[in-house]
Structure formats: C-alpha cells, structure tokens
Design a protein around this motif. Structure first.
Motif, PDB file in Angstrom:
ATOM      1  N   GLY A  53       0.836  -1.195   0.000  1.00 38.66           N
ATOM      2  CA  GLY A  53       0.000   0.000   0.000  1.00 38.66           C
ATOM      3  C   GLY A  53       0.870   1.243   0.000  1.00 38.66           C
ATOM      4  N   GLY A  54       0.509   2.193   0.872  1.00 37.12           N
ATOM      5  CA  GLY A  54       1.221   3.462   0.903  1.00 37.12           C
ATOM      6  C   GLY A  54       2.697   3.315   1.244  1.00 37.12           C
ATOM      7  N   LEU A  55       3.002   2.524   2.269  1.00 38.05           N
ATOM      8  CA  LEU A  55       4.398   2.323   2.679  1.00 38.05           C
ATOM      9  C   LEU A  55       5.103   1.354   1.734  1.00 38.05           C
ATOM     10  CD1 LEU A  55       3.668   1.971   6.494  1.00 38.05           C
ATOM     11  CD2 LEU A  55       5.058   3.782   5.465  1.00 38.05           C
ATOM     12  N   GLY A  56       4.402   0.276   1.373  1.00 37.87           N
ATOM     13  CA  GLY A  56       5.015  -0.745   0.526  1.00 37.87           C
ATOM     14  C   GLY A  56       5.350  -0.230  -0.864  1.00 37.87           C
ATOM     15  N   SER A  57       4.578   0.744  -1.364  1.00 39.27           N
ATOM     16  CA  SER A  57       4.807   1.239  -2.726  1.00 39.27           C
ATOM     17  C   SER A  57       6.205   1.840  -2.909  1.00 39.27           C
ATOM     18  CB  SER A  57       3.749   2.281  -3.116  1.00 39.27           C
ATOM     19  OG  SER A  57       2.525   1.659  -3.436  1.00 39.27           O
ATOM     20  N   PRO A  58       6.555   2.880  -2.149  1.00 44.91           N
ATOM     21  CA  PRO A  58       7.898   3.445  -2.354  1.00 44.91           C
ATOM     22  C   PRO A  58       8.985   2.463  -1.951  1.00 44.91           C
ATOM     23  CG  PRO A  58       6.859   4.425  -0.428  1.00 44.91           C
ATOM     24  CD  PRO A  58       5.807   3.618  -1.126  1.00 44.91           C
ATOM     25  N   ILE A  74      12.254   5.364   3.993  1.00 46.40           N
ATOM     26  CA  ILE A  74      13.127   5.100   5.152  1.00 46.40           C
ATOM     27  C   ILE A  74      13.220   3.589   5.396  1.00 46.40           C
ATOM     28  CG2 ILE A  74      13.216   5.310   7.685  1.00 46.40           C
ATOM     29  CD1 ILE A  74      12.280   8.258   7.257  1.00 46.40           C
ATOM     30  N   GLN A  75      12.085   2.891   5.242  1.00 45.65           N
ATOM     31  CA  GLN A  75      12.131   1.433   5.416  1.00 45.65           C
ATOM     32  C   GLN A  75      13.069   0.783   4.392  1.00 45.65           C
ATOM     33  OE1 GLN A  75       7.638   0.916   5.460  1.00 45.65           O
ATOM     34  NE2 GLN A  75       8.256  -0.714   6.852  1.00 45.65           N
ATOM     35  N   ALA A  76      12.982   1.213   3.132  1.00 49.74           N
ATOM     36  CA  ALA A  76      13.867   0.667   2.099  1.00 49.74           C
ATOM     37  C   ALA A  76      15.322   0.963   2.436  1.00 49.74           C
ATOM     38  CB  ALA A  76      13.492   1.246   0.732  1.00 49.74           C
ATOM     39  N   THR A  77      15.575   2.165   2.948  1.00 52.57           N
ATOM     40  CA  THR A  77      16.944   2.545   3.330  1.00 52.57           C
ATOM     41  C   THR A  77      17.477   1.610   4.409  1.00 52.57           C
ATOM     42  OG1 THR A  77      16.264   4.840   2.951  1.00 52.57           O
ATOM     43  CG2 THR A  77      18.382   4.505   4.055  1.00 52.57           C
ATOM     44  N   LEU A 137      13.408  -7.149  10.899  1.00 56.40           N
ATOM     45  CA  LEU A 137      12.133  -6.531  10.527  1.00 56.40           C
ATOM     46  C   LEU A 137      12.278  -5.018  10.558  1.00 56.40           C
ATOM     47  CD1 LEU A 137       8.963  -6.489  10.230  1.00 56.40           C
ATOM     48  CD2 LEU A 137       8.881  -6.649  12.719  1.00 56.40           C
ATOM     49  N   VAL A 138      11.805  -4.370   9.511  1.00 52.71           N
ATOM     50  CA  VAL A 138      11.732  -2.914   9.508  1.00 52.71           C
ATOM     51  C   VAL A 138      10.257  -2.537   9.498  1.00 52.71           C
ATOM     52  CG1 VAL A 138      12.450  -0.775   8.412  1.00 52.71           C
ATOM     53  CG2 VAL A 138      13.865  -2.828   8.138  1.00 52.71           C
ATOM     54  N   SER A 139       9.806  -1.880  10.557  1.00 53.96           N
ATOM     55  CA  SER A 139       8.382  -1.513  10.667  1.00 53.96           C
ATOM     56  C   SER A 139       8.225  -0.022  10.439  1.00 53.96           C
ATOM     57  CB  SER A 139       7.848  -1.772  12.077  1.00 53.96           C
ATOM     58  OG  SER A 139       8.225  -3.004  12.559  1.00 53.96           O
ATOM     59  N   ALA A 140       7.073   0.350   9.936  1.00 55.56           N
ATOM     60  CA  ALA A 140       6.715   1.761   9.884  1.00 55.56           C
ATOM     61  C   ALA A 140       5.207   1.879  10.023  1.00 55.56           C
ATOM     62  CB  ALA A 140       7.185   2.417   8.587  1.00 55.56           C
ATOM     63  N   ALA A 141       4.791   3.036  10.482  1.00 47.84           N
ATOM     64  CA  ALA A 141       3.361   3.301  10.605  1.00 47.84           C
ATOM     65  C   ALA A 141       3.126   4.764  10.286  1.00 47.84           C
ATOM     66  CB  ALA A 141       2.884   2.983  12.025  1.00 47.84           C
ATOM     67  N   ILE A 142       1.937   5.051   9.790  1.00 42.91           N
ATOM     68  CA  ILE A 142       1.603   6.428   9.441  1.00 42.91           C
ATOM     69  C   ILE A 142       0.218   6.775   9.967  1.00 42.91           C
ATOM     70  CG2 ILE A 142       3.042   6.695   7.384  1.00 42.91           C
ATOM     71  CD1 ILE A 142       0.586   5.798   5.729  1.00 42.91           C
ATOM     72  N   HIS A 143       0.052   8.023  10.293  1.00 42.30           N
ATOM     73  CA  HIS A 143      -1.245   8.490  10.765  1.00 42.30           C
ATOM     74  C   HIS A 143      -1.335   9.983  10.484  1.00 42.30           C
ATOM     75  CE1 HIS A 143      -4.896   8.549  13.099  1.00 42.30           C
ATOM     76  NE2 HIS A 143      -4.427   9.504  13.869  1.00 42.30           N
ATOM     77  N   ARG A 144      -2.321  10.374   9.703  1.00 44.64           N
ATOM     78  CA  ARG A 144      -2.545  11.782   9.382  1.00 44.64           C
ATOM     79  C   ARG A 144      -1.301  12.457   8.792  1.00 44.64           C
ATOM     80  NH1 ARG A 144      -6.558  14.667  11.231  1.00 44.64           N
ATOM     81  NH2 ARG A 144      -5.224  16.246  12.099  1.00 44.64           N
ATOM     82  N   PHE A 145      -0.541  13.179   9.633  1.00 49.02           N
ATOM     83  CA  PHE A 145       0.647  13.879   9.143  1.00 49.02           C
ATOM     84  C   PHE A 145       1.929  13.345   9.791  1.00 49.02           C
ATOM     85  CE2 PHE A 145      -2.886  16.839   8.727  1.00 49.02           C
ATOM     86  CZ  PHE A 145      -2.724  17.321   7.438  1.00 49.02           C
ATOM     87  N   GLU A 146       1.791  12.228  10.543  1.00 49.46           N
ATOM     88  CA  GLU A 146       2.930  11.750  11.323  1.00 49.46           C
ATOM     89  C   GLU A 146       3.280  10.313  11.002  1.00 49.46           C
ATOM     90  OE1 GLU A 146       2.312  12.582  15.498  1.00 49.46           O
ATOM     91  OE2 GLU A 146       1.389  14.497  14.925  1.00 49.46           O
ATOM     92  N   GLY A 147       4.568  10.033  11.063  1.00 42.00           N
ATOM     93  CA  GLY A 147       5.034   8.674  10.797  1.00 42.00           C
ATOM     94  C   GLY A 147       6.024   8.217  11.842  1.00 42.00           C
ATOM     95  N   GLN A 148       6.203   6.899  11.911  1.00 43.70           N
ATOM     96  CA  GLN A 148       7.177   6.303  12.828  1.00 43.70           C
ATOM     97  C   GLN A 148       7.868   5.176  12.080  1.00 43.70           C
ATOM     98  OE1 GLN A 148       4.688   4.484  15.790  1.00 43.70           O
ATOM     99  NE2 GLN A 148       4.403   6.406  16.912  1.00 43.70           N
ATOM    100  N   ALA A 149       9.108   4.890  12.459  1.00 44.06           N
ATOM    101  CA  ALA A 149       9.801   3.736  11.888  1.00 44.06           C
ATOM    102  C   ALA A 149      10.775   3.182  12.918  1.00 44.06           C
ATOM    103  CB  ALA A 149      10.554   4.127  10.616  1.00 44.06           C
TER     104      ALA A 149
END
Ligand code: ZN
Length: 381
Positions: free
Chosen positions: A45-50, A209-212, A154-166
């Motif tokens: 999806g959004g994270l997996g695409s880039p 960032i996850q890809a990096t 494992l590299v995790s990330a999450a997004i919400h509104r205007f904020e992200g975490q990894a």
C-alpha cells in the motif's frame, strides 16, 4: 546477514548499478549482497509502494509482496506503485508487473493472500528481511511475533494523518515492536484505517526510510534504527527519536516469553465470536458485583496501580495459557482500561468454549466515569 549466498554481477548489472558501485560503502561486494538478498513486503500500500520501487531499483534480487487487496481509486493518492489503469486489479499482481517493468533483472514473488498464523512461517522462511507496511494491527503483531520467533530482521513503519514512525528489529540485537507497544492500542480492535485521513506524501517518506534500513542491513553499513523509534512530523517538518530498550517481560522477546507461536488476533476477534460475547455496562456490573468473578486483563503494573476489589490479574497475553484459572461455574467478567483488551480476552475464552463470560464495555475508564469518580485508572503500560 551472514546467511546470504553470494552471486556475481552481470555486465548489465554493472551498468545499471554504477552509482552504487561508485560508493565505497556499497561497491561490487555490496551490490552482490543486494542481488542475493530476498526481501518481503507485508502490504503493498502506501508504505510498501515506495519501499518496493526503491528496493527493485536498487537491485534487491528477490522481492516478495504479500497483499490480498485490489487497487481502489482512493489508493492512488499515495500508493505510487499503481496507476489509474490498475484500479480493480489485485495489488500483488499489479505491483509485480510495475516492479518488473522497472527492473526486469530481479525476481518478483506475489503472494495474493492474507497473512495469517497458518501461512506466516512458510512465507517468512523464504526471505532474509521483512518490511512491515500494513495498516492492520493484527498483521503488525503477527509480523513482529513471527520475526522474533523465526529470527528475521524486521523494519516496521506506521503512518497516521501527518505523522510517521519507523523502527528496525534485529534478532538478539534490539528490542522488538512489542517491547514498545506490548498490546494493540485501546482502539486496536477496530483499527481500520480505511476511513482515517493521511497526507499522500507521508508514506512516501516513511516507506523510503524502510527501504533505506533494509539496504543498510543487507549491505551491512551504517547504524540501523535499533532501539530507536524514529518519528516524523510532516506539518512541523521535524524528525525526532525515541530510545527504548528490550523489556524483560516482553511477551515474545522477553526472558520468559508467553508467545511461542505466531497467532491470529483477527481470527480471535472474528465477527462470529464477537457476537457471542456478553457485554456489561458499568451499571450492570455494579449490580452483579458480588455475584461475579472479575478477571482484570491489564498489565501487572497497571493492575497494581489500582483495581476493583476482588479482581484477579491475568494479562490478556496470558489468557489463552491460563484459561484453567477462569471459573466455569460463576459468571466471569473480563475488564481492562477501555474495554478493548477485555473484549479480546472474552473472544479468546469464548473461542476456547467457555460459555459463562462477559466483558465490561468501556472498561475501567467507563467505571470511573459512571460509578466511582475516585477510581484512578493507570495509563496503558
Ligand atoms: Zn519484545
């Protein structure tokens, strides 16, 4: 990444990856490691695409994509793997086609399935690194637990509104996602996500960032996000960092883990099981208080801060294992802070065949509001 076998670069590779080869930190050896690497994307999806686009462009030799959804027109605002022509197609197929068009030298494996406890071992076993880009809590916890149990980075990330975490997890070297977030959040049982707003470019930043991180792990360079939660605030345009350590009482990577097998939260909380769970309001519980057994499913630290008289503490992560301690004769009421964990506990008990159970809807927060204003509920922890 000592398990990676070496492969040599073709003349076409030397041309395609010349800008990597020019980096001393990557060079031919690093590029060979990338070519030998097998990376799995949980969610396209959004994270997996880039993440997928950059990993494919970077020459990661095998990329697996797990996604069971079809492309919807509302995805196109951020899911840059797809275009208008892709609407209606299975994401795993459309992603494979797009990534192979970008880089035909690599291998793409599409898993058009839902990740479940039943297939997670078989799928994860084929990869060296896992990227979690899911927006579902059950998949996120399943992925974390499976990576800890199967010893996969494992590299995790999450997004919400205007904020992200990894954050990045490496077995034996870093705390896991559960060390930071022991249980799904209070609203975790209805996490979706489909209705929540998100800035379209936000997953672009976090997925990249996850890809990096994946590339750094594979090549063996730099300083990964181990024990560090990277935070990104797009509105303030500010990155932050929150350091955390492994929890000795972590249910999956702690000293005495209680989770030994990846399990499906989603299955536990199926609509069919949920429909059978009896729900009590704070007022109804008050009326029954001296006739029921109360099992408080919060963490021991939350429980010790304050609890209802006579309540027994069995954290929700232990419920399955300790069901023999739940009364068969008396009505048992599961309670927690907000009603989310108690609903999960009730579902686990119901699924295991216990009939005489209920949960306190709205949790102790509701109890404090409606019954006892002096009752102070500890924060989740
Ligand atoms: Zn942990």
């Amino acid at each position: 990444m000592s398990t990676l076998s070496s492969v040599s670069l073709s003349p076409a590779d030397l041309a395609r990856y010349s800008r990597h080869l020019a980096l001393r930190e990557i060079g031919v050896r690093g590029q060979e490691k990338l070519k030998a690497a097998k990376v799995l994307l949980v969610g396209a999806g959004g994270l997996g695409s880039p993440a997928a686009l950059y990993l494919a462009a970077s020459g990661v030799g095998t990329i697996g994509v797990i996604d069971n959804d079809r492309v919807d027109v509302s995805n196109l605002q951020r899911q840059v793997l797809y275009d208008t022509q892709s609407v209606g197609r299975p994401k795993a197929d459309a992603a494979k086609e797009r990534l192979l068009a970008l880089n035909p030298e690599i291998e793409l494996v599409s898993h058009a399935v839902e990740l479940r406890a039943a297939n997670v071992r078989e799928i994860f076993a084929r990869y060296d690194v896992v990227l979690d880009g899911t927006d579902r809590f059950n998949t996120r916890y399943l992925t974390n637990d499976a990576c800890v149990i199967l010893r996969k980075p494992l590299v995790s990330a999450a997004i919400h509104r205007f904020e992200g975490q990894a954050m990045t997890y490496v077995p034996g070297e870093a705390p896991c996602y559960r060390c930071l977030f022991p249980e799904p959040p209070a609203d975790g049982l209805v996490p979706n996500c489909a209705e929540a707003g998100v800035l379209g470019v936000l997953p672009g930043v976090m997925g990249t960032i996850q890809a990096t991180e994946a590339i750094k792990l594979i090549v063996g360079i730099g300083e990964p996000l181990l024990g560090r939660l990277l935070t990104y605030d797009a509105l303030a345009m500010r990155f932050g960092e929150f350091r955390f350590t492994r929890r000795a009482d972590c249910a999956v990577c702690g000293d005495h883990p209680t989770i030994h097998q990846p399990a499906d939260l989603a299955e536990i909380c199926s609509a069919e099981v949920m429909a059978q769970v009896r729900r009590l309001s704070p007022l109804e519980l008050q009326a029954l208080l001296d006739k029921v057994a109360i099992v408080d499913v919060r963490s021991p630290s939350e429980f010790s801060a304050s609890h209802l008289p006579g309540a027994v503490n069995i954290p929700v992560s232990d419920i399955e294992r300790r069901l023999d301690q739940v009364s068969r004769d008396q009505l048992t009421v599961f309670i927690c802070r907000s009603g989310a964990r108690s609903l999960t506990a009730s579902a686990i008990a119901t699924r295991a065949g216990l009939a005489n159970i209920a949960h306190l809807e709205g949790g102790l927060l509701g109890w404090a509001q409606e019954i006892d204003a002096s009752f102070v509920v500890a924060p989740v922890g």
